[in-house]
Scaffold this motif. Structure first.
Motif, PDB file in Angstrom:
ATOM      1  N   ASN A 113      -2.402  -3.136  -9.383  1.00  0.00           N
ATOM      2  CA  ASN A 113      -3.793  -2.685  -9.443  1.00  0.00           C
ATOM      3  C   ASN A 113      -3.936  -1.259  -9.968  1.00  0.00           C
ATOM      4  N   PHE A 114      -2.797  -0.591 -10.232  1.00  0.00           N
ATOM      5  CA  PHE A 114      -2.829   0.787 -10.714  1.00  0.00           C
ATOM      6  C   PHE A 114      -1.859   0.937 -11.872  1.00  0.00           C
ATOM      7  N   VAL A 141      -2.285   7.818  -6.310  1.00  0.00           N
ATOM      8  CA  VAL A 141      -2.525   6.826  -5.275  1.00  0.00           C
ATOM      9  C   VAL A 141      -2.234   7.444  -3.912  1.00  0.00           C
ATOM     10  N   GLY A 142      -2.699   6.764  -2.876  1.00  0.00           N
ATOM     11  CA  GLY A 142      -2.484   7.257  -1.520  1.00  0.00           C
ATOM     12  C   GLY A 142      -2.879   6.217  -0.499  1.00  0.00           C
ATOM     13  N   GLU A 191       1.297  11.053  -7.619  1.00  0.00           N
ATOM     14  CA  GLU A 191       1.172  10.397  -8.909  1.00  0.00           C
ATOM     15  C   GLU A 191       2.135   9.213  -8.995  1.00  0.00           C
ATOM     16  N   GLU A 251      -1.629   7.382 -12.499  1.00  0.00           N
ATOM     17  CA  GLU A 251      -2.749   7.456 -11.564  1.00  0.00           C
ATOM     18  C   GLU A 251      -2.263   7.974 -10.217  1.00  0.00           C
ATOM     19  N   ASP A 301      -5.483   5.715   1.108  1.00  0.00           N
ATOM     20  CA  ASP A 301      -6.859   5.225   1.000  1.00  0.00           C
ATOM     21  C   ASP A 301      -7.127   4.504  -0.326  1.00  0.00           C
ATOM     22  N   SER A 302      -6.092   4.260  -1.106  1.00  0.00           N
ATOM     23  CA  SER A 302      -6.292   3.657  -2.426  1.00  0.00           C
ATOM     24  C   SER A 302      -6.456   2.150  -2.377  1.00  0.00           C
ATOM     25  N   LEU A 328      -1.801  -1.674  -3.753  1.00  0.00           N
ATOM     26  CA  LEU A 328      -1.276  -1.449  -5.098  1.00  0.00           C
ATOM     27  C   LEU A 328      -0.969  -2.793  -5.763  1.00  0.00           C
ATOM     28  N   SER A 344       0.657  10.192  -0.601  1.00  0.00           N
ATOM     29  CA  SER A 344      -0.158  10.419  -1.794  1.00  0.00           C
ATOM     30  C   SER A 344       0.665  11.059  -2.898  1.00  0.00           C
ATOM     31  N   THR A 348       0.843  -1.200   0.000  1.00  0.00           N
ATOM     32  CA  THR A 348       0.000   0.000   0.000  1.00  0.00           C
ATOM     33  C   THR A 348       0.877   1.248   0.000  1.00  0.00           C
TER      34      THR A 348
END
Length: 369
Positions: free
Chosen positions: A180-181, A187-188, A67, A185, A190-191, A194, A65, A61
């Motif tokens: 998953n990304f 991400v952070g 890009e 995108e 709460d995403s 990954l 946060s 994870t």
């Protein structure tokens, strides 16, 4: 007037009456082959439906946060501990580090100057050139500057941690899932994950045993500190193949599941070649390392009907008796008898279909000429 009886009738009548004059010869008792119920030593075996889990499954994870700028791993490939996995745009975090580092330098410079002033004030106050209140203010300025430096250092440390988190690294050696990304995108924290990393060369085998089986195990002396040696654990795949590595039990739940009346058990099995995968379903075959005694009879002797499971036993007077039994584990060509028979009982293994309960039979021991 005399009546004449045809000769043919006389012959027939004589034949019928002659046949009834002697008793028919009794048929010989049917021959059956029997074998004794015997006590043997064996290692109990049990099979359970199981699923595989990885104790080293890591959800990757983002802790900061930004890009997503780079993905360094190949999906489905093995990575080593410390390898970079993802890069999150670090520019804002690097700027924050620089800002707090400058604040730290200013605070340090102020503290150094205030300490020099304090050293001079120590000589001046002894000669009476400054008052006590002026000295106290100088000393307070030193303490304030020291506190400001500690605050700046803490802010810098926190900013550096955020900057370090912009590069996500593998915490252990293992196989990566797909990402998953995509690049670009945002991400952070709460995403969500990954990606997922399955690490280590050991796999957990999770299965349930009945409350009754657990109770029997405790009665046989199974204790928590002897779990690893209680049973050898083999895995059987859906096609019947047996996994090459043998595992051991390392955990038993501390309570019974009220809805299923079962106890959760976990075994650990080596997975050096990455053959096993989390989520896989297998059969866990446990062979107890403790030897037990059991009464067994050949499987061929065991019959089942609407009244239950039974054997046909030959009594001392060579008559046949039905004996209801409770069976346990099957051992090659034999089956364990838990209830119903005693050691030495003769059970029919061949000729069962030719006899009935209460009938006298001719007995032959199986295997003897």
């Amino acid at each position: 007037m005399r009546h004449t009886i045809p000769v043919s009738l006389v012959i027939i009548f004589g034949f019928l009456t002659g046949c009834g004059g002697k008793e028919e010869a009794e048929a010989p008792a049917p021959q059956v082959f029997v074998q004794e119920a015997q006590m043997i030593e064996y290692n109990p075996v049990g099979s359970f439906n199981a699923r595989l889990e990885s104790r080293n499954e890591v959800q990757i994870t983002a802790l900061v946060s930004g890009e997503l700028q780079a993905i360094h791993f190949e999906e489905g490939r093995v990575v080593s501990a410390g390898d970079p996995l993802f890069d999150i745009d670090p520019s804002s975090y690097a700027a924050t580090v620089a800002s707090y580092d400058a604040e730290r330098l200013r605070a340090k410079s102020t503290l150094d100057n205030n300490r020099k002033t304090l050293n001079r004030a120590l000589a001046l106050i002894e000669d009476g050139y400054i008052s006590q209140s002026e000295f106290d203010q100088i000393e307070s300025d030193v303490n304030t500057a020291a506190a400001q430096l500690r605050s700046a250092e803490a802010n810098l440390e926190r900013a550096q941690v955020d900057l370090d988190h912009a590069t996500i690294r593998a915490s252990t050696t293992g196989r990566m899932s797909r990402s998953n990304f995509n690049l670009g995108e945002v991400v952070g924290p709460d995403s969500g994950p990954l990606a997922i990393l399955i690490g280590g060369n050991m796999m957990d085998v999770i299965f349930q045993i009945s409350e009754a089986a657990w109770y029997r195990a405790t009665q046989n002396g199974l204790e928590d500190d002897s779990l690893s040696g209680a049973a050898d654990v083999e895995l059987v795949f859906s096609n019947g193949d047996v996994y090459s590595e043998v595992g051991y039990i390392d955990y038993i739940a501390n309570r019974v599941n009220e809805s299923t009346a079962t106890v959760e058990v976990r075994a650990t099995v080596p997975n050096p070649n990455d053959t096993l995968r989390p989520g896989q379903f297998v059969t866990a075959r446990l062979t107890s390392t403790a030897t037990e005694s059991a009464l067994v009879v050949p499987q061929a002797a065991v019959q089942v009907d609407q009244r239950g499971t039974y054997v046909l036993e030959v009594l001392r007077d060579n008559t046949v008796s039905r004996t209801n039994i409770v069976t346990g584990q099957r051992l090659a060509e034999n089956v364990v008898i838990e209830e119903g028979l005693e050691e030495g009982a003769l059970v029919i293994i061949n000729g069962i279909q030719r006899v009935r309960e209460g009938q006298e039979v001719s007995v032959k021991i199986a295997g003897q000429e």
